[in-house]
Design a protein around this motif. Structure first.
Motif, PDB file in Angstrom:
ATOM      1  N   SER A  29       0.857  -1.190   0.000  1.00 10.52           N
ATOM      2  CA  SER A  29       0.000   0.000   0.000  1.00 10.52           C
ATOM      3  C   SER A  29       0.889   1.234   0.000  1.00 10.52           C
ATOM      4  O   SER A  29       1.941   1.252   0.642  1.00 10.52           O
ATOM      5  CB  SER A  29      -0.919   0.017   1.222  1.00 10.52           C
ATOM      6  OG  SER A  29      -0.165   0.095   2.417  1.00 10.52           O
ATOM      7  N   ILE A  30       0.457   2.233  -0.736  1.00 14.50           N
ATOM      8  CA  ILE A  30       1.156   3.522  -0.774  1.00 14.50           C
ATOM      9  C   ILE A  30       0.132   4.587  -0.433  1.00 14.50           C
ATOM     10  O   ILE A  30      -0.911   4.692  -1.092  1.00 14.50           O
ATOM     11  CB  ILE A  30       1.794   3.787  -2.144  1.00 14.50           C
ATOM     12  CG1 ILE A  30       2.674   2.610  -2.562  1.00 14.50           C
ATOM     13  CG2 ILE A  30       2.616   5.074  -2.114  1.00 14.50           C
ATOM     14  CD1 ILE A  30       3.164   2.696  -3.993  1.00 14.50           C
ATOM     15  N   GLY A  35      16.016  -7.737   1.082  1.00 14.67           N
ATOM     16  CA  GLY A  35      16.374  -7.553   2.482  1.00 14.67           C
ATOM     17  C   GLY A  35      15.243  -6.870   3.224  1.00 14.67           C
ATOM     18  O   GLY A  35      14.099  -7.314   3.182  1.00 14.67           O
ATOM     19  N   TYR A  36      15.548  -5.773   3.882  1.00 11.46           N
ATOM     20  CA  TYR A  36      14.529  -5.042   4.626  1.00 11.46           C
ATOM     21  C   TYR A  36      13.740  -4.074   3.745  1.00 11.46           C
ATOM     22  O   TYR A  36      12.691  -3.572   4.158  1.00 11.46           O
ATOM     23  CB  TYR A  36      15.175  -4.264   5.773  1.00 11.46           C
ATOM     24  CG  TYR A  36      15.672  -5.133   6.893  1.00 11.46           C
ATOM     25  CD1 TYR A  36      14.822  -5.535   7.910  1.00 11.46           C
ATOM     26  CD2 TYR A  36      16.996  -5.557   6.933  1.00 11.46           C
ATOM     27  CE1 TYR A  36      15.267  -6.335   8.953  1.00 11.46           C
ATOM     28  CE2 TYR A  36      17.461  -6.355   7.973  1.00 11.46           C
ATOM     29  CZ  TYR A  36      16.594  -6.737   8.970  1.00 11.46           C
ATOM     30  OH  TYR A  36      17.039  -7.537   9.995  1.00 11.46           O
ATOM     31  N   ASP A  37      14.241  -3.769   2.557  1.00  9.54           N
ATOM     32  CA  ASP A  37      13.548  -2.888   1.622  1.00  9.54           C
ATOM     33  C   ASP A  37      12.773  -3.732   0.611  1.00  9.54           C
ATOM     34  O   ASP A  37      13.106  -4.888   0.359  1.00  9.54           O
ATOM     35  CB  ASP A  37      14.544  -1.997   0.882  1.00  9.54           C
ATOM     36  CG  ASP A  37      15.325  -1.094   1.817  1.00  9.54           C
ATOM     37  OD1 ASP A  37      14.849  -0.830   2.939  1.00  9.54           O
ATOM     38  OD2 ASP A  37      16.428  -0.661   1.425  1.00  9.54           O
ATOM     39  N   TRP A  38      11.746  -3.138   0.031  1.00 13.44           N
ATOM     40  CA  TRP A  38      10.991  -3.799  -1.038  1.00 13.44           C
ATOM     41  C   TRP A  38      11.007  -2.908  -2.271  1.00 13.44           C
ATOM     42  O   TRP A  38      10.938  -1.674  -2.169  1.00 13.44           O
ATOM     43  CB  TRP A  38       9.549  -4.054  -0.595  1.00 13.44           C
ATOM     44  CG  TRP A  38       9.367  -5.333   0.167  1.00 13.44           C
ATOM     45  CD1 TRP A  38      10.236  -5.888   1.062  1.00 13.44           C
ATOM     46  CD2 TRP A  38       8.245  -6.207   0.109  1.00 13.44           C
ATOM     47  NE1 TRP A  38       9.726  -7.049   1.567  1.00 13.44           N
ATOM     48  CE2 TRP A  38       8.498  -7.276   1.005  1.00 13.44           C
ATOM     49  CE3 TRP A  38       7.050  -6.198  -0.593  1.00 13.44           C
ATOM     50  CZ2 TRP A  38       7.599  -8.315   1.201  1.00 13.44           C
ATOM     51  CZ3 TRP A  38       6.143  -7.230  -0.394  1.00 13.44           C
ATOM     52  CH2 TRP A  38       6.423  -8.283   0.483  1.00 13.44           C
ATOM     53  N   LEU A  98       9.659   1.894  -7.848  1.00 16.68           N
ATOM     54  CA  LEU A  98       9.719   2.449  -6.501  1.00 16.68           C
ATOM     55  C   LEU A  98      10.538   1.559  -5.589  1.00 16.68           C
ATOM     56  O   LEU A  98      10.680   0.359  -5.831  1.00 16.68           O
ATOM     57  CB  LEU A  98       8.310   2.565  -5.904  1.00 16.68           C
ATOM     58  CG  LEU A  98       7.220   3.244  -6.719  1.00 16.68           C
ATOM     59  CD1 LEU A  98       5.882   3.107  -6.005  1.00 16.68           C
ATOM     60  CD2 LEU A  98       7.556   4.701  -6.935  1.00 16.68           C
ATOM     61  N   THR A  99      11.039   2.153  -4.508  1.00 20.87           N
ATOM     62  CA  THR A  99      11.657   1.395  -3.430  1.00 20.87           C
ATOM     63  C   THR A  99      11.013   1.812  -2.123  1.00 20.87           C
ATOM     64  O   THR A  99      10.895   3.011  -1.825  1.00 20.87           O
ATOM     65  CB  THR A  99      13.172   1.644  -3.360  1.00 20.87           C
ATOM     66  OG1 THR A  99      13.780   1.203  -4.581  1.00 20.87           O
ATOM     67  CG2 THR A  99      13.788   0.872  -2.197  1.00 20.87           C
ATOM     68  N   LYS A 155       9.450   4.978   3.986  1.00 16.94           N
ATOM     69  CA  LYS A 155       9.706   6.031   3.008  1.00 16.94           C
ATOM     70  C   LYS A 155       9.666   5.452   1.599  1.00 16.94           C
ATOM     71  O   LYS A 155      10.067   4.307   1.372  1.00 16.94           O
ATOM     72  CB  LYS A 155      11.076   6.670   3.272  1.00 16.94           C
ATOM     73  CG  LYS A 155      11.408   7.828   2.364  1.00 16.94           C
ATOM     74  CD  LYS A 155      12.787   8.410   2.687  1.00 16.94           C
ATOM     75  CE  LYS A 155      13.128   9.550   1.735  1.00 16.94           C
ATOM     76  NZ  LYS A 155      14.479  10.117   2.033  1.00 16.94           N
ATOM     77  N   VAL A 156       9.183   6.248   0.648  1.00 14.56           N
ATOM     78  CA  VAL A 156       9.072   5.809  -0.747  1.00 14.56           C
ATOM     79  C   VAL A 156       9.985   6.677  -1.612  1.00 14.56           C
ATOM     80  O   VAL A 156       9.939   7.906  -1.551  1.00 14.56           O
ATOM     81  CB  VAL A 156       7.627   5.929  -1.258  1.00 14.56           C
ATOM     82  CG1 VAL A 156       7.522   5.390  -2.680  1.00 14.56           C
ATOM     83  CG2 VAL A 156       6.666   5.202  -0.347  1.00 14.56           C
TER      84      VAL A 156
END
Length: 337
Positions: free
Chosen positions: A60-61, A131-134, A147-148, A179-180
């Motif tokens: 979701s963003i 890892g911890y980011d998507w 996006l990250t 954060k995006v």
């Protein structure tokens, strides 16, 4: 609290899942090592091992002017996906759905921290845990971009596994108020991501034949800072819960909650409350993304609402966090699979 080493699998050496909250995400589910047995303690067939496993990935963003929801779900008999854009000012929901019988052409991440989930069609979706980011890639008439979702320098995702039914388990990993970065266009127009926050959900396991849940989620900027909330009843409730909040990156676990709604009157407010009185929230539904499917052996009654939360949450510090018309999501789902 159970701490896992970086190379640990969810399934232990005896073929059973590790249960409880984890300090760090599981890097391998280890499905091949799971000693899956029937309710009469007999080894299950290869077909049962395959078809009884379910997996979902959701992003979701959230922005003060709009909300985006993106999901890929593989229930083995079929895979489906959706992608929607909710315009808060116009109160319009622009959505697209994709369905793939027997999950043909659909790929799911093999791990909560690596791999890629993807589906192609009128809207192409590619979700990659890193890892911890998507990372998220979208290509279609409605949404395009790369996006990250950034967890920050000291990430604290929610990661837990609970026993499900008599012989199953469910692993869930979630992180809100991320954060995006990157770029995103809706119908050719660029969206401002500078004040947007995001959340993700990785859930997988051997769930009940009939599964239900109710859920609420927030990723929003408050005067106190970046705020995330995840509240649920159903699925992850054997011994512990998946309820938690994040405030400026710090995770606080919460107790069990009751989520009450009137399914026949979906526009009425939902009630989110806890026995310890730490949570007292109302959710006011606005637009709804809904699907109903009844094929006898398989059925789904799914509703995800964009709306607003108001009320209070008691923090660990003893301070009350007040929410006043804060954008968020709420969901009610029944599945027979």
């Amino acid at each position: 609290m159970l701490t896992l080493l970086p190379d640990n699998k969810l399934i232990d050496s005896s073929g059973l899942p590790k249960l409880g909250h984890f300090d760090t995400p599981v890097t391998e589910l280890g499905l091949a090592d799971f000693a899956y047995r029937t309710v009469m303690d007999k080894p299950t067939s290869a077909l049962a091992r395959y078809f009884h496993y379910k997996q979902f990935q959701f992003i979701s963003i959230c922005h003060s002017d709009w909300q985006i929801g993106i999901a890929i779900a593989d229930i083995r008999y079929a895979a489906n996906a959706f992608c929607y854009f909710h315009d808060r000012n116009q109160q319009q929901l622009d959505q697209i759905s994709l369905l793939r019988p027997l999950s043909v052409g659909v790929q799911m991440s093999h791990s909560p921290t690596a791999g890629t989930a993807s589906i192609k069609g009128k809207q192409q979706i590619c979700i990659t845990p890193a890892g911890y980011d998507w990372q998220l890639k979208l290509k279609g008439e409605r949404l395009n971009g790369e996006l990250t979702l950034q967890a920050g320098p000291a990430p604290q995702p929610l990661a837990l596994c609970t026993a499900t039914g008599y012989n199953g388990w469910t692993y869930t990993q979630k992180h809100n108020a991320l954060k995006v970065t990157g770029s995103l266009q809706y119908r050719g127009k660029p969206l401002d991501l500078s004040r947007a926050l995001a959340g993700y959900d990785f859930s997988a396991g051997y769930m009940r034949r009939e599964t239900t849940w109710r859920w609420g989620s927030i990723s929003a900027l408050l005067p106190e800072g970046a705020f995330g909330l995840n509240l649920a009843c159903g699925v992850n409730e054997t011994g512990t819960t998946e309820n938690c909040l994040w405030l400026n990156g710090e995770k606080q676990l919460l107790g069990s909650v009751n989520i009450a709604l009137n399914r026949q009157h979906g526009t009425q407010p939902w009630q989110f409350g806890s026995a310890d009185n730490r949570i007292n929230l109302q959710f006011f539904p606005q637009q709804c993304r809904q699907e109903r499917l009844n094929l006898g052996l398989l059925a789904s009654n799914f509703r995800q609402y964009c709306g607003e939360f108001s009320g209070e949450i008691l923090l660990n510090s003893g301070k009350k966090l007040k929410l006043d018309q804060i954008p968020g999501l709420a969901e009610d789902h029944f599945a027979r699979w």
